[in-house]
Structures are given as structure tokens and as C-alpha cells.
Design a protein around this motif. Structure first.
Motif, PDB file in Angstrom:
ATOM      1  N   LYS A 110       1.084  -1.697  -0.050  1.00 60.12           N
ATOM      2  CA  LYS A 110       0.051  -0.167  -0.076  1.00 60.12           C
ATOM      3  C   LYS A 110       0.628   1.201  -0.179  1.00 60.12           C
ATOM      4  CE  LYS A 110      -4.080   1.874   2.633  1.00 60.12           C
ATOM      5  NZ  LYS A 110      -3.503   2.539   2.294  1.00 60.12           N
ATOM      6  N   ASP A 111       1.886   1.568   0.732  1.00 59.01           N
ATOM      7  CA  ASP A 111       2.813   2.873   1.013  1.00 59.01           C
ATOM      8  C   ASP A 111       3.220   2.778  -0.156  1.00 59.01           C
ATOM      9  OD1 ASP A 111       1.628   2.714   3.440  1.00 59.01           O
ATOM     10  OD2 ASP A 111       4.046   1.560   4.933  1.00 59.01           O
ATOM     11  N   GLU A 112       4.340   1.883  -0.918  1.00 61.08           N
ATOM     12  CA  GLU A 112       5.002   2.042  -2.325  1.00 61.08           C
ATOM     13  C   GLU A 112       3.677   2.950  -3.455  1.00 61.08           C
ATOM     14  OE1 GLU A 112       5.605  -1.857  -3.725  1.00 61.08           O
ATOM     15  OE2 GLU A 112       5.994  -1.163  -5.412  1.00 61.08           O
ATOM     16  N   ILE A 113       2.576   2.178  -3.167  1.00 55.53           N
ATOM     17  CA  ILE A 113       1.719   2.559  -4.036  1.00 55.53           C
ATOM     18  C   ILE A 113       1.128   3.590  -4.027  1.00 55.53           C
ATOM     19  CG2 ILE A 113      -0.903   2.136  -5.386  1.00 55.53           C
ATOM     20  CD1 ILE A 113      -0.158  -1.065  -4.352  1.00 55.53           C
ATOM     21  N   SER A 114       0.973   3.690  -3.105  1.00 61.87           N
ATOM     22  CA  SER A 114       0.567   5.457  -2.532  1.00 61.87           C
ATOM     23  C   SER A 114       1.417   6.270  -2.725  1.00 61.87           C
ATOM     24  CB  SER A 114      -0.007   5.642  -0.937  1.00 61.87           C
ATOM     25  OG  SER A 114      -0.908   4.826  -0.767  1.00 61.87           O
ATOM     26  N   ARG A 115       3.150   6.354  -2.141  1.00 65.55           N
ATOM     27  CA  ARG A 115       3.890   7.261  -2.703  1.00 65.55           C
ATOM     28  C   ARG A 115       3.816   6.966  -4.648  1.00 65.55           C
ATOM     29  NH1 ARG A 115       6.908   4.014   0.962  1.00 65.55           N
ATOM     30  NH2 ARG A 115       7.536   3.399  -0.208  1.00 65.55           N
ATOM     31  N   ALA A 116       4.128   6.548  -5.267  1.00 64.97           N
ATOM     32  CA  ALA A 116       3.972   6.155  -6.832  1.00 64.97           C
ATOM     33  C   ALA A 116       2.708   6.600  -7.192  1.00 64.97           C
ATOM     34  CB  ALA A 116       3.513   4.133  -7.143  1.00 64.97           C
ATOM     35  N   LEU A 117       1.678   6.809  -6.911  1.00 57.21           N
ATOM     36  CA  LEU A 117       0.673   7.484  -7.307  1.00 57.21           C
ATOM     37  C   LEU A 117       0.570   9.474  -7.155  1.00 57.21           C
ATOM     38  CD1 LEU A 117      -2.343   4.998  -7.287  1.00 57.21           C
ATOM     39  CD2 LEU A 117      -0.633   5.962  -9.962  1.00 57.21           C
ATOM     40  N   HIS A 118       1.628   9.778  -7.224  1.00 53.85           N
ATOM     41  CA  HIS A 118       1.548  11.049  -6.855  1.00 53.85           C
ATOM     42  C   HIS A 118       1.382  11.901  -8.410  1.00 53.85           C
ATOM     43  CE1 HIS A 118       5.465  12.595  -8.149  1.00 53.85           C
ATOM     44  NE2 HIS A 118       5.801  11.342  -7.503  1.00 53.85           N
ATOM     45  N   LEU A 119       1.212  13.011  -7.680  1.00 56.15           N
ATOM     46  CA  LEU A 119       0.490  14.370  -9.004  1.00 56.15           C
ATOM     47  C   LEU A 119       1.947  15.205  -9.296  1.00 56.15           C
ATOM     48  CD1 LEU A 119      -3.022  15.079  -9.311  1.00 56.15           C
ATOM     49  CD2 LEU A 119      -1.915  14.302 -10.815  1.00 56.15           C
ATOM     50  N   VAL A 120       2.600  15.413  -8.882  1.00 53.79           N
ATOM     51  CA  VAL A 120       4.075  16.819  -8.452  1.00 53.79           C
ATOM     52  C   VAL A 120       4.563  16.228  -9.488  1.00 53.79           C
ATOM     53  CG1 VAL A 120       5.919  17.447  -6.889  1.00 53.79           C
ATOM     54  CG2 VAL A 120       3.929  16.162  -5.818  1.00 53.79           C
ATOM     55  N   GLY A 121       4.750  17.404 -10.050  1.00 55.16           N
ATOM     56  CA  GLY A 121       5.629  17.785 -11.717  1.00 55.16           C
ATOM     57  C   GLY A 121       4.952  17.192 -12.570  1.00 55.16           C
ATOM     58  N   SER A 122       3.884  16.367 -13.139  1.00 54.46           N
ATOM     59  CA  SER A 122       2.804  16.067 -14.201  1.00 54.46           C
ATOM     60  C   SER A 122       2.138  16.760 -14.618  1.00 54.46           C
ATOM     61  CB  SER A 122       1.844  14.847 -13.088  1.00 54.46           C
ATOM     62  OG  SER A 122       3.040  13.963 -12.363  1.00 54.46           O
ATOM     63  N   GLU A 123       1.662  17.704 -14.973  1.00 55.32           N
ATOM     64  CA  GLU A 123       1.057  18.894 -15.144  1.00 55.32           C
ATOM     65  C   GLU A 123       1.109  18.386 -16.741  1.00 55.32           C
ATOM     66  OE1 GLU A 123       3.978  19.939 -13.525  1.00 55.32           O
ATOM     67  OE2 GLU A 123       2.566  20.779 -11.472  1.00 55.32           O
ATOM     68  N   GLY A 124       1.872  17.982 -17.719  1.00 53.10           N
ATOM     69  CA  GLY A 124       1.952  17.249 -18.877  1.00 53.10           C
ATOM     70  C   GLY A 124       0.592  16.362 -19.521  1.00 53.10           C
TER      71      GLY A 124
END
Lengths: 107, 515
Positions: free
Chosen positions: A18-32
Motif C-alpha cells: 500500500k505504501d509503495e503504491i500510495s507513494r508512486a501515485l502522486h501528481l507532483v510535476g505531472s502537469e502535462g
């Protein structure tokens, strides 16, 4: 300048990761846009699917396009159960997903 | 830990043995030194004594000779004879002692002194004593023998000096030996003290560690007991909630048959939020529902209860399952509840029609007489995922004797390969149809799991239309294959009609190739 970021996970996604997945799914620097590359994912439990939906909601809130790539037939079936095809544009290869995200970014 | 303290102990014992060995060895060495020094001392003392005695003997001889020469009295000859008799014995003894202590120069001097004495006796003493007393003559002889006497004195002095020096050396050696004993004993004492201190410190640390570990173990045990108690309480509550569901009776109707099973996870850490319902409505209709709450424990059980009540009350207000799920979704989303997957629908025993909607839930399975069981379409997001989700309505025109099988994901996801899981489920359903079992739900569960441990809760609910006599049999149409073809969620079978409008967040979804 907006770049497309890629989030890649493989194997069986379940509550123990769960932790690994939560960390992976983030939006920082993904504006495109975000390419969620689950090509090598074969299973996801309901916790992971809930995480995906949360991610989708956040991306939607910021107007960031998201596409998901799925390679496994069994995982695609789970995605179908979960109705995630309603929430995500789903592709079976990365190229098509990138083309889609590129077009979304221009639009 | 035990091993560590054992090796420490062995180390200490070995060190002590080493120190003891060194002490004993050093002691023997020092003892040898001292013994030798004392032996020397005895010999030195003896040598000094003999050295003095030959000097005295020589003086006695001289005095005797001089006295006789001066007085002519034979009384002087007595001491001379005595000294004369002792002299060789004393000289031999002196030489032996000097030889024993290795004073070679002094030994040579002693040999020389004896020779000089013999010559003096021969050249001075005997001529004087042999003649008539004649002082004049005696003085001449004595003067002639003066050189011999001087040489004797010199020899005697040399012997004395050497032996005295030797005595000093020997005493210094004893002092050294004693100093060495002090150093040895001191070092050993310091070493033993250090080893003892290290050993004691290790013992102390060991004790502290043992104490700490004991405390931690006790603490962990208390914590485990507390957790266990909390968990037991939670499990009791969740179990009783779950039991309440299992105990809700299924309707008894002439036109519809039901079977159901709920098997909790074998792992007792998982108390799930699975449920099913079948509720009789007017006009030969029945509401059916099955659902599963994400997560486990009390929260899941409570959410399940809410979703279930919301579903039933919505079903009393709304005529179609898509609208029912829409209401429940809005309610669950508003409450920010954990996600819930569900299937809700109506079975019409008059028209042999199933109408249903799914929300993130595995698809219903339809068993029809004379056909292979098939999975029906599914799709749409779980309840509580998005505020405005709209659910697809699926209408299945079926036949008398048909059975609709609803189940929770545990029934198909046990192997992690859902395609395999679906095939097993279809096989089990086919077996149930073939053997015309009454309790279809239990049969399917038993067939799938075959006594294996179950990692997740599994609920199964079946609804069967009563079989009809040959006339008026409705033939169902094309297989509703929900294969991995076309865009996900939109591959409904030909006979499925959608009543609800599509609710797509993105209207420009690209077509997906079949893989």
C-alpha cells in the motif's frame, strides 16, 4: 512547458504494498499528464483500485489528463469489474496512451 | 546471548590460566636467581673467612718465627707449628670456594699466596728455626723474605677485594630478583584486576540486557494481549453483524427458488463486509442484491450495514436498479464511506426477466437449461467512488429453470488470476446444473474451494426461476460474452439494453485494441 510523467508498477498490487503504491501515485510535476504504466501488473486488490480512483479524482481536480496502460488480460478483467474503464482512458500499449496524452495536452 | 556469556567466561578463564602460568614460570625463574644468589653468598662468606684465616695463619707463622729469633724461646714455636699445620688446609678450602663462585683471578691469587707462603717457610722460617737463636741472622733473613711477605699481602688483598666485589654483585642480583618479583606480582595483580573488572562489567551488561529483554518480552506480551482482546472484541462485533446478515431469511415463493452461502475467510484477521439480500416485492418480483465493502473489521461491517439499508430503502422508492445504485452511491459518497462494490437487481417470475446494475462488482453468472453457464456484463464504478456516477442497467430476458448466480470477489480472485477464477466458477455452476442440486450456492463454493483455506470472505446468492413445462419456453439469444474486446465497460452483449445514459468523464476516449 509541461511534461508527461510515467508511473510504473509491476506484479501483484495488494495491501502489503500500500505504501509503495500510495507513494508512486502522486501528481507532483505531472502537469502535462500522467501515464500510469500497469502493463506488467497482473492483479490489484480493492485497496489498490481505491487508490487508483483517489488518484483519478485528484488529477481530475487539477485538470491533469491521466491514461492507464494494461497488458495483462486478467488485470484488464479486474479493471472492467471495477468500472475503471469509466474513469480512465485505458490502453493496451504505451504508444497509444502517449499519443492520447499528447493530444489532451494540446487541447 | 547464552553463547556470548559462555564465550566471555571461557575467555576470562583462559586469561587467568595464562596469567597464572606466567606467574608460576616467573616465580621459578626468580627463585632460581635467588637460590643461586644465596648459594653464592654462602660461598662468598666462606671464601672471605678462609681468606682472613690464611692471613691470620701467615701472621701467626711470622710472629712465631720473629719471637723465637728475638728470644730464643721455643715457646714461640708452638703457634708457628699450629698455623703451619692449618695453612695448607685453609689454602685448599679457600681455593675450592673461589673456584666454586668462579672468581678465577682470586683463585690464581690464592694459589700464588699458598706458593709464596711455602717459599717463605722454606726460605725464611725453617732456616731461622733450624739454627740457634741469632737475632742478627734472623733480621737478615726476614728482610730477605720481606718481598715474599709483601707479595702474600698483595695476594690476600686481591682475594679480599675480588670477593667483596663479588659479594656486592651478588647482593645487587638479589635486589634485582626481588624487584622482578615485585614487578611480576604487580603486573599480575593489575592484569587479574583488569580481567576481573572486564568480566564483572560483562556480567553486569549481560544482566542488564537480560533484564531489558525480559521487560520488553513482558511488554510485548501485554501489548499482544491488549491487541488480542481488542481484536477479539472487534471480531465478535463484526461476526455478530455478519451473522445477522446470514440469518436474514430468504423469501419462500412458488415461482422462485433461492440458495445462499456465506463463508468467512479462514484467516481470522479478516472479517469482511460481504452481504447479500433477497426481498419479496409485489407482483411476483424480487429484489436481489449482493455487495462487498473494501476493507475489513467493524468499519467494513458498519459500512456494509449502511449500504445495505440504503439499497433496500432505495429499492422501495425506485423501480430500476441503476437508479437504486445511483441513490446508494450518492449516500455513500456523501458519508465518505469506504468503497462498496455491489450488484442490485430485480427478478420477475412472470416474465423470466432479470434486470440489474453493477457497481465495481464481478459480473453475475447465468445458468440456463441446456446451455453452458455464462457471465453477464458488468462495469461502472464502485459505490462511493465518485459523486455523480450513473450506473448502466442490464436487462436479461431469460427462461424458466434459469438460475442467476451472484457472488463476491473472493469466489473468483482466490488464485489472483481472475480469468482462471471465472473459468472455475463457470465449471462449478455447470456441475450444479448437471447434478440438479438444490443448494446451488453451497455446491458452487464447495466445488471451487474443495476444502482449501479461503483467504477472503465469499458470499454466493442464487435466484432460480421455476422450471416450466415444454410449451412457451423462451429461447435466450446470443451468449453474452464479456470478453476483453473493445473498450472496457462497453462490451455489453447483444441482448443487454442500457437504460441509463452513459456517464463518461472523458468523452474523447480512444478505442482500445484487443490484445
Amino acid at each position: 512547458m509541461s511534461a508527461i510523467s510515467v508511473i510504473r508498477l509491476t506484479g501483484e498490487l495488494e495491501i502489503s504494498r500500500k505504501d509503495e503504491i500510495s507513494r508512486a501515485l502522486h501528481l507532483v510535476g505531472s502537469e502535462g499528464g500522467v501515464l500510469v504504466d500497469f502493463f506488467d501488473v497482473t492483479y490489484a486488490d480493492s485497496t489498490t483500485l481505491a487508490e487508483l480512483l483517489r488518484f483519478r479524482r485528484e488529477a481530475d481536480g487539477q485538470g491533469i489528463p491521466v491514461a492507464i496502460v494494461i497488458g495483462s488480460r486478467q488485470f484488464a478483467r479486474l479493471i472492467q469489474y471495477a468500472g475503471l474503464g469509466d474513469a480512465f482512458p485505458v490502453f493496451d500499449n504505451r504508444g497509444a496512451a502517449l499519443t492520447y496524452l499528447g493530444a489532451e495536452a494540446k487541447a | 546471548m547464552v553463547q556470548r556469556s559462555t564465550s566471555t567466561f571461557v575467555g576470562v578463564v583462559l586469561t587467568l590460566i595464562l596469567v597464572l602460568g606466567l606467574l608460576i614460570g616467573g616465580g621459578f625463574y626468580v627463585r632460581t636467581l635467588i637460590t643461586q644468589a644465596f648459594d653464592d653468598t654462602a660461598a662468598i662468606r666462606a671464601a672471605l673467612g678462609y681468606s682472613r684465616q690464611i692471613l691470620v695463619a701467615q701472621l701467626d707463622e711470622e710472629t712465631g718465627v720473629r719471637g723465637f729469633a728475638a728470644t730464643g724461646d721455643r715457646v714461640f714455636v708452638g703457634p708457628y707449628d699450629t698455623a703451619r699445620a692449618r695453612f695448607p688446609v685453609l689454602a685448599t678450602k679457600l681455593q675450592a670456594e673461589l673456584d666454586a663462585i668462579g672468581e678465577h683471578d682470586a683463585y690464581a691469587a690464592a694459589v700464588d699466596a699458598a706458593a709464596i707462603n711455602a717459599r717463605w717457610v722454606q726460605m725464611v722460617a725453617q732456616p731461622i728455626l733450624a739454627s740457634h737463636p741469632d737475632l742478627q741472622h734472623a733480621i737478615v733473613l726476614e728482610l730477605e723474605g720481606k718481598a715474599l711477605i709483601d707479595r702474600f699481602r698483595a695476594d690476600s688483598d686481591r682475594i679480599n677485594a675480588d670477593v667483596v666485589h663479588r659479594q656486592q654483585v651478588s647482593q645487587a642480583a638479589i635486589r634485582d630478583a626481588i624487584d622482578r618479583i615485585n614487578v611480576l606480582v604487580g603486573t599480575a595483580a593489575v592484569f587479574i584486576a583488569a580481567v576481573g573488572a572486564v568480566f564483572l562489567e560483562m556480567q553486569r551488561r549481560n544482566d542488564v540486557r537480560i533484564q531489558r529483554e525480559r521487560l520488553r518480552a513482558e511488554h510485548e506480551q501485554r501489548e499482544a494481549e491488549t491487541l488480542r482482546a481488542a481484536y477479539d472484541a472487534e471480531k465478535r462485533i463484526a461476526d455478530s453483524l455478519q451473522e445477522a446478515i446470514a440469518q436474514r431469511p430468504l423469501p419462500t415463493l412458488p415461482t422462485l427458488r433461492f440458495s445462499a452461502t456465506y463463508v468467512p475467510a479462514t484467516e481470522e484477521t479478516k472479517v469482511g463486509g460481504d452481504w447479500y439480500d433477497a426481498l419479496e416485492l409485489p407482483n411476483n418480483r424480487v429484489l436481489f442484491a449482493i455487495g462487498d465493502v473494501t476493507g475489513h473489521g467493524i468499519e467494513a461491517a458498519v459500512t456494509m450495514n449502511r449500504a445495505r439499508q440504503a439499497l433496500i430503502s432505495s429499492a422501495l422508492l425506485e423501480g430500476d436498479p441503476a437508479a437504486v445504485l445511483g441513490r446508494v452511491n450518492a449516500e455513500m459518497y456523501r458519508q465518505n464511506a469506504p468503497l462498496v462494490t455491489a450488484v442490485a437487481g430485480f427478478a420477475d417470475a412472470g416474465t423470466y426477466e432479470f434486470v440489474y446494475s453493477t457497481a465495481g462488482h464481478p459480473p453475475p453468472l447465468l445458468i440456463e437449461p441446456g446451455r453452458r453457464p455464462r457471465l453477464l456484463p458488468c462495469g461502472s464504478l464502485p459505490l462511493g467512488a465518485l459523486g455523480g456516477s450513473v450506473y448502466q442497467l442490464h436487462r436479461i430476458q431469460s427462461v424458466p429453470g434459469a438460475t442467476l448466480v451472484l457472488y463476491t470477489d473472493g469466489a473468483v480472485e482466490h488464485s489472483r488470476n481472475v480469468i482462471e477464477g471465472e473459468e472455475l466458477l463457470i465449471e462449478a455452476a455447470a456441475g450444479a446444473a448437471e447434478q440438479r442440486v438444490d443448494d446451488t450456492a453451497s455446491f458452487i463454493h464447495k466445488t471451487i474451494f474443495d476444502g482449501r483455506a479461503v483467504g477472503d470472505d465469499v458470499a454466493i446468492l442464487t435466484i432460480s426461476f421455476a422450471a416450466e413445462t415444454a410449451t412457451g419456453l423462451r429461447i435466450s439469444a446470443d451468449d453474452a460474452q464479456s470478453a476483453f474486446v473493445g473498450r472496457l465497460g462497453r462490451n455489453g452483449p447483444a441482448r443487454t439494453s442500457r437504460v441509463a445514459p452513459q456517464n463518461r468523464r472523458s468523452t474523447a476516449l480512444p478505442e482500445r485494441r484487443a490484445s
